[in-house]
Design a protein around this motif. Structure first.
Motif, PDB file in Angstrom:
ATOM      1  N   ARG A  21      14.795  39.094 -36.852  1.00 23.69           N
ATOM      2  CA  ARG A  21      16.197  39.469 -36.727  1.00 23.69           C
ATOM      3  C   ARG A  21      17.069  38.869 -37.827  1.00 23.69           C
ATOM      4  NH1 ARG A  21      18.082  42.118 -32.416  1.00 23.69           N
ATOM      5  NH2 ARG A  21      16.569  42.667 -30.807  1.00 23.69           N
ATOM      6  N   GLY A  22      16.460  38.468 -38.918  1.00 28.52           N
ATOM      7  CA  GLY A  22      17.209  37.871 -40.007  1.00 28.52           C
ATOM      8  C   GLY A  22      17.078  36.366 -40.002  1.00 28.52           C
ATOM      9  N   ASP A  23      17.265  35.765 -41.161  1.00 29.31           N
ATOM     10  CA  ASP A  23      17.057  34.323 -41.299  1.00 29.31           C
ATOM     11  C   ASP A  23      18.007  33.491 -40.446  1.00 29.31           C
ATOM     12  OD1 ASP A  23      14.996  34.810 -43.014  1.00 29.31           O
ATOM     13  OD2 ASP A  23      15.770  33.573 -44.654  1.00 29.31           O
ATOM     14  N   ALA A  24      19.123  34.074 -40.005  1.00 29.14           N
ATOM     15  CA  ALA A  24      20.036  33.338 -39.131  1.00 29.14           C
ATOM     16  C   ALA A  24      19.470  33.157 -37.730  1.00 29.14           C
ATOM     17  CB  ALA A  24      21.381  34.059 -39.034  1.00 29.14           C
TER      18      ALA A  24
ATOM     19  N   SER B  53      32.306  38.152 -21.004  1.00 31.63           N
ATOM     20  CA  SER B  53      32.075  38.836 -19.734  1.00 31.63           C
ATOM     21  C   SER B  53      31.660  40.297 -19.927  1.00 31.63           C
ATOM     22  CB  SER B  53      33.343  38.785 -18.877  1.00 31.63           C
ATOM     23  OG  SER B  53      34.404  39.488 -19.513  1.00 31.63           O
ATOM     24  N   MET B  54      31.398  40.687 -21.175  1.00 32.60           N
ATOM     25  CA  MET B  54      31.103  42.086 -21.490  1.00 32.60           C
ATOM     26  C   MET B  54      29.671  42.248 -21.977  1.00 32.60           C
ATOM     27  SD  MET B  54      34.658  42.922 -23.478  1.00 32.60           S
ATOM     28  CE  MET B  54      36.233  42.597 -22.689  1.00 32.60           C
ATOM     29  N   PRO B  55      29.126  43.460 -21.903  1.00 34.61           N
ATOM     30  CA  PRO B  55      27.777  43.698 -22.442  1.00 34.61           C
ATOM     31  C   PRO B  55      27.735  43.389 -23.932  1.00 34.61           C
ATOM     32  CG  PRO B  55      28.531  45.565 -21.121  1.00 34.61           C
ATOM     33  CD  PRO B  55      29.722  44.677 -21.313  1.00 34.61           C
ATOM     34  N   ALA B  56      26.733  42.630 -24.349  1.00 35.60           N
ATOM     35  CA  ALA B  56      26.603  42.226 -25.758  1.00 35.60           C
ATOM     36  C   ALA B  56      25.237  42.655 -26.267  1.00 35.60           C
ATOM     37  CB  ALA B  56      26.793  40.720 -25.901  1.00 35.60           C
ATOM     38  N   ALA B  57      25.205  43.729 -27.049  1.00 32.51           N
ATOM     39  CA  ALA B  57      23.945  44.266 -27.558  1.00 32.51           C
ATOM     40  C   ALA B  57      23.429  43.435 -28.733  1.00 32.51           C
ATOM     41  CB  ALA B  57      24.143  45.713 -27.993  1.00 32.51           C
ATOM     42  N   GLN B  58      22.126  43.477 -28.918  1.00 30.33           N
ATOM     43  CA  GLN B  58      21.470  42.938 -30.115  1.00 30.33           C
ATOM     44  C   GLN B  58      21.648  41.433 -30.303  1.00 30.33           C
ATOM     45  OE1 GLN B  58      19.498  44.604 -32.377  1.00 30.33           O
ATOM     46  NE2 GLN B  58      19.680  46.549 -31.283  1.00 30.33           N
ATOM     47  N   GLN B  59      21.813  40.690 -29.205  1.00 31.62           N
ATOM     48  CA  GLN B  59      21.971  39.243 -29.329  1.00 31.62           C
ATOM     49  C   GLN B  59      20.627  38.531 -29.232  1.00 31.62           C
ATOM     50  OE1 GLN B  59      25.271  37.929 -30.116  1.00 31.62           O
ATOM     51  NE2 GLN B  59      24.996  40.112 -30.536  1.00 31.62           N
TER      52      GLN B  59
ATOM     53  N   LYS C 254      20.209  40.866 -38.598  1.00 31.02           N
ATOM     54  CA  LYS C 254      20.008  42.302 -38.580  1.00 31.02           C
ATOM     55  C   LYS C 254      19.734  42.793 -37.158  1.00 31.02           C
ATOM     56  CE  LYS C 254      19.508  44.924 -41.434  1.00 31.02           C
ATOM     57  NZ  LYS C 254      20.475  45.896 -42.013  1.00 31.02           N
ATOM     58  N   PRO C 255      20.322  43.936 -36.769  1.00 35.75           N
ATOM     59  CA  PRO C 255      19.944  44.557 -35.493  1.00 35.75           C
ATOM     60  C   PRO C 255      18.559  45.191 -35.635  1.00 35.75           C
ATOM     61  CG  PRO C 255      21.433  45.992 -36.694  1.00 35.75           C
ATOM     62  CD  PRO C 255      21.319  44.730 -37.504  1.00 35.75           C
ATOM     63  N   ARG C 256      17.833  45.311 -34.555  1.00 38.20           N
ATOM     64  CA  ARG C 256      16.502  45.908 -34.594  1.00 38.20           C
ATOM     65  C   ARG C 256      16.356  46.951 -33.498  1.00 38.20           C
ATOM     66  NH1 ARG C 256      13.592  43.366 -38.549  1.00 38.20           N
ATOM     67  NH2 ARG C 256      12.863  45.525 -38.685  1.00 38.20           N
TER      68      ARG C 256
ATOM     69  N   SER D 288      11.661  43.576 -49.916  1.00 42.65           N
ATOM     70  CA  SER D 288      12.623  43.512 -48.821  1.00 42.65           C
ATOM     71  C   SER D 288      11.949  43.058 -47.535  1.00 42.65           C
ATOM     72  CB  SER D 288      13.272  44.884 -48.605  1.00 42.65           C
ATOM     73  OG  SER D 288      14.125  44.842 -47.475  1.00 42.65           O
ATOM     74  N   VAL D 289      12.654  42.217 -46.767  1.00 50.02           N
ATOM     75  CA  VAL D 289      12.141  41.794 -45.465  1.00 50.02           C
ATOM     76  C   VAL D 289      12.650  42.715 -44.358  1.00 50.02           C
ATOM     77  CG1 VAL D 289      11.903  39.377 -46.129  1.00 50.02           C
ATOM     78  CG2 VAL D 289      14.074  40.184 -45.158  1.00 50.02           C
ATOM     79  N   CYS D 290      13.431  43.728 -44.724  1.00 48.03           N
ATOM     80  CA  CYS D 290      13.955  44.643 -43.708  1.00 48.03           C
ATOM     81  C   CYS D 290      13.978  46.061 -44.256  1.00 48.03           C
ATOM     82  CB  CYS D 290      15.341  44.187 -43.255  1.00 48.03           C
ATOM     83  SG  CYS D 290      15.879  44.955 -41.725  1.00 48.03           S
ATOM     84  N   ASP D 291      15.100  46.521 -44.774  1.00 45.50           N
ATOM     85  CA  ASP D 291      15.219  47.896 -45.255  1.00 45.50           C
ATOM     86  C   ASP D 291      15.115  47.959 -46.778  1.00 45.50           C
ATOM     87  OD1 ASP D 291      15.585  48.826 -42.685  1.00 45.50           O
ATOM     88  OD2 ASP D 291      17.778  48.699 -42.785  1.00 45.50           O
ATOM     89  N   PRO D 292      14.699  49.125 -47.308  1.00 43.93           N
ATOM     90  CA  PRO D 292      14.547  49.287 -48.764  1.00 43.93           C
ATOM     91  C   PRO D 292      15.891  49.330 -49.481  1.00 43.93           C
ATOM     92  CG  PRO D 292      14.144  51.364 -47.649  1.00 43.93           C
ATOM     93  CD  PRO D 292      14.274  50.329 -46.575  1.00 43.93           C
ATOM     94  N   ARG D 293      15.939  48.718 -50.654  1.00 43.83           N
ATOM     95  CA  ARG D 293      17.169  48.617 -51.436  1.00 43.83           C
ATOM     96  C   ARG D 293      17.022  49.352 -52.769  1.00 43.83           C
ATOM     97  NH1 ARG D 293      16.409  42.352 -51.873  1.00 43.83           N
ATOM     98  NH2 ARG D 293      14.334  43.233 -52.251  1.00 43.83           N
ATOM     99  N   LEU D 294      18.119  49.823 -53.282  1.00 45.31           N
ATOM    100  CA  LEU D 294      18.149  50.310 -54.658  1.00 45.31           C
ATOM    101  C   LEU D 294      17.932  49.133 -55.595  1.00 45.31           C
ATOM    102  CD1 LEU D 294      21.378  52.481 -54.329  1.00 45.31           C
ATOM    103  CD2 LEU D 294      19.061  53.389 -54.615  1.00 45.31           C
ATOM    104  N   ASN D 295      17.129  49.339 -56.627  1.00 42.55           N
ATOM    105  CA  ASN D 295      16.972  48.263 -57.606  1.00 42.55           C
ATOM    106  C   ASN D 295      18.116  48.324 -58.625  1.00 42.55           C
ATOM    107  OD1 ASN D 295      16.291  50.210 -59.595  1.00 42.55           O
ATOM    108  ND2 ASN D 295      14.096  49.939 -59.265  1.00 42.55           N
ATOM    109  N   HIS D 296      18.081  47.421 -59.585  1.00 39.04           N
ATOM    110  CA  HIS D 296      19.174  47.317 -60.557  1.00 39.04           C
ATOM    111  C   HIS D 296      19.403  48.639 -61.280  1.00 39.04           C
ATOM    112  CE1 HIS D 296      21.772  45.522 -63.594  1.00 39.04           C
ATOM    113  NE2 HIS D 296      20.989  46.011 -64.542  1.00 39.04           N
TER     114      HIS D 296
END
Length: 442
Positions: free
Chosen positions: A131-134, A10-16, A113-115, A417-425
């Motif tokens: 919004r991610g593979d899910a 019953s509440m506001p649900a962001a990023q759904q 992921k949120p966008r 990356s399919v979203c944000d940049p990551r540090l490599n190994h």
């Protein structure tokens, strides 16, 4: 108890997601409700105790993994390399802090992921944002970008496979302290960084000393490794919330540790309400515009009993703002009693778009935010409890700088990356050595 768990509806649900097919969503949710738990309540309780120790300054938290996991990345090689990287970092941090390191993977659930925008436009064509593979697929077609509830079930199975491999690697000898140290020696030999070589030699001496004293290295062949993700898609998290048979308390068995993002931490929102009702240790991301009143109300809502290990605040301020924005929040939390754990996320406040169009981050900005985090806590006499990093075990080229000196042209070499940049190994290990120095200066 069960009725309260659905108050969020019953509440506001962001990023759904906008699923569009109620019958398909109901079927996916029903499948998830009948599926076995991914983690167990007792493991969540164990992690809560370890996080409580970190909040007291008796341990240090290393939380790391992909920005957004993908179904295609759920394979033995990719998972092994991420775990290897985190284990290598943990050895260095353990030595630098002279404390146990709590290993918390951004793994086995980080499939959403949120966008900032609901749509993405390319060459005049607008489609739903990835919004991610899910939720949907990264391919830029109308069918791929459709929000598909069946993907929630795929995310569950991908998380289960990842957890199975994590347990196999961390309990089957892959995490042997001696082997991990040898990996780090190989890294140091390739960097030509004398400052890292000194620490590696010191760790080597400590290992030989332990061996001479008859240390039980067999007991150091396994490690505790926990799974975490942003609790973003509420139908997924609710479907995997179960009542513990021992205590009658609800646990979100999708992961050991779940957090609320900066975009979904509304005090009257659905995310805060649902997570306030589960017994997992939980986190909240705090950006530079967070007010003192925000943190006090979040504590009252999420940790009213001031339970050690229950609540973690993950600051994401940006290198230029952390020294100004963080102190007032830390002071406010300290005055609120309880033991909130502070972790620094130096990634999300430092992103920008390169001239060539790649989302990226500068390695030096990441390190500068970490320095600011430690400086603030040292000045206030509070505990800098851990770091939260987006990283991969692969040799990608997504963040600028590091000893490899990845430049603007280099981003195109292996930007995956399919979203944000990551540090490599290599960059991840360099961060570990630099943070170990900061820990030694506390």
């Amino acid at each position: 108890m069960l009725e309260g768990l659905d108050a969020w509806r019953s509440m506001p649900a962001a990023q759904q997601p906008t699923w569009g097919d109620d019958a398909a969503l109901a079927q996916a949710v029903q499948t998830l409700r009948k599926s076995p738990p991914l983690v167990f309540a007792g493991e969540c309780d164990e992690l809560r105790a370890r996080l409580a120790a970190a909040a007291r300054g008796e341990a240090f938290v290393l939380q790391g993994g992909d920005c957004a996991e993908t179904f295609s990345g759920t394979n033995a090689d990719d998972i092994r390399d991420r775990i290897k990287t985190i284990l290598q970092m943990a050895v260095v941090l353990t030595y630098g802090a002279s404390l146990p390191v709590v290993k918390l993977g951004r793994m086995a659930g980080q499939f959403a992921k949120p966008r900032s925008s609901d749509v993405e436009t390319r060459d005049g064509v607008s489609l739903p944002a990835y919004r991610g593979d899910a939720v949907n697929d990264y391919a830029f077609t109308a069918e791929a970008r459709r929000h598909d509830p069946a993907r929630l079930v795929q995310a569950y199975h991908a998380s289960s496979s990842t957890l199975n491999l994590i347990r196999a690697f961390t309990q089957g000898g892959f995490a042997d302290l001696r082997q991990v140290h040898e990996w780090n020696r190989g890294f140091v030999g390739n960097t030509a960084k004398a400052r890292y070589e000194v620490m590696a030699r010191d760790i080597d001496k400590a290992m030989r000393f332990m061996d001479a004293c008859g240390a039980d290295f067999d007991a150091l062949r396994t490690v505790a490794f926990y799974a975490s993700h942003e609790a973003l898609i509420l139908e997924y998290e609710r479907a995997l919330t179960r009542i513990d048979s021992r205590t009658g308390d609800p646990y979100d068995v999708s992961g050991h540790f779940v957090w609320i993002g900066e975009r979904t931490r509304q005090l009257d929102g659905a995310h805060v309400d649902l997570l306030s009702r589960v017994r997992n240790p939980i986190g909240v991301k705090l950006g530079p515009k967070t007010s003192a009143d925000d943190v006090l109300r979040l504590i009252d809502k999420l940790d009213p009993d001031r339970e050690p290990g229950r609540l973690t605040f993950i600051s994401r301020m940006g290198a230029e703002r952390i020294r100004d924005a963080l102190p007032a929040l830390v002071e406010t939390v300290a005055s609120a009693e309880g033991q909130v754990l502070w972790i620094c996320d130096p990634m999300h406040g430092n992103g920008f778009e390169s001239p060539s169009g790649y989302k990226t981050r500068r390695f030096d900005d990441i390190i500068e935010e970490l320095r600011g985090f430690f400086e603030v806590h040292k000045a206030l006499g509070t505990v800098p409890g851990g770091v939260h990093l987006e990283l991969t075990g692969s040799d990608v080229t997504e963040c600028l700088g590091g000893y490899e000196q990845i430049d603007e042209e280099g981003l195109a070499m292996r930007y995956e990356s399919v979203c944000d940049p990551r540090l490599n190994h290599q960059q991840s290990l360099e961060v570990a050595f630099l943070v170990a120095e900061m820990l030694g200066e506390r």
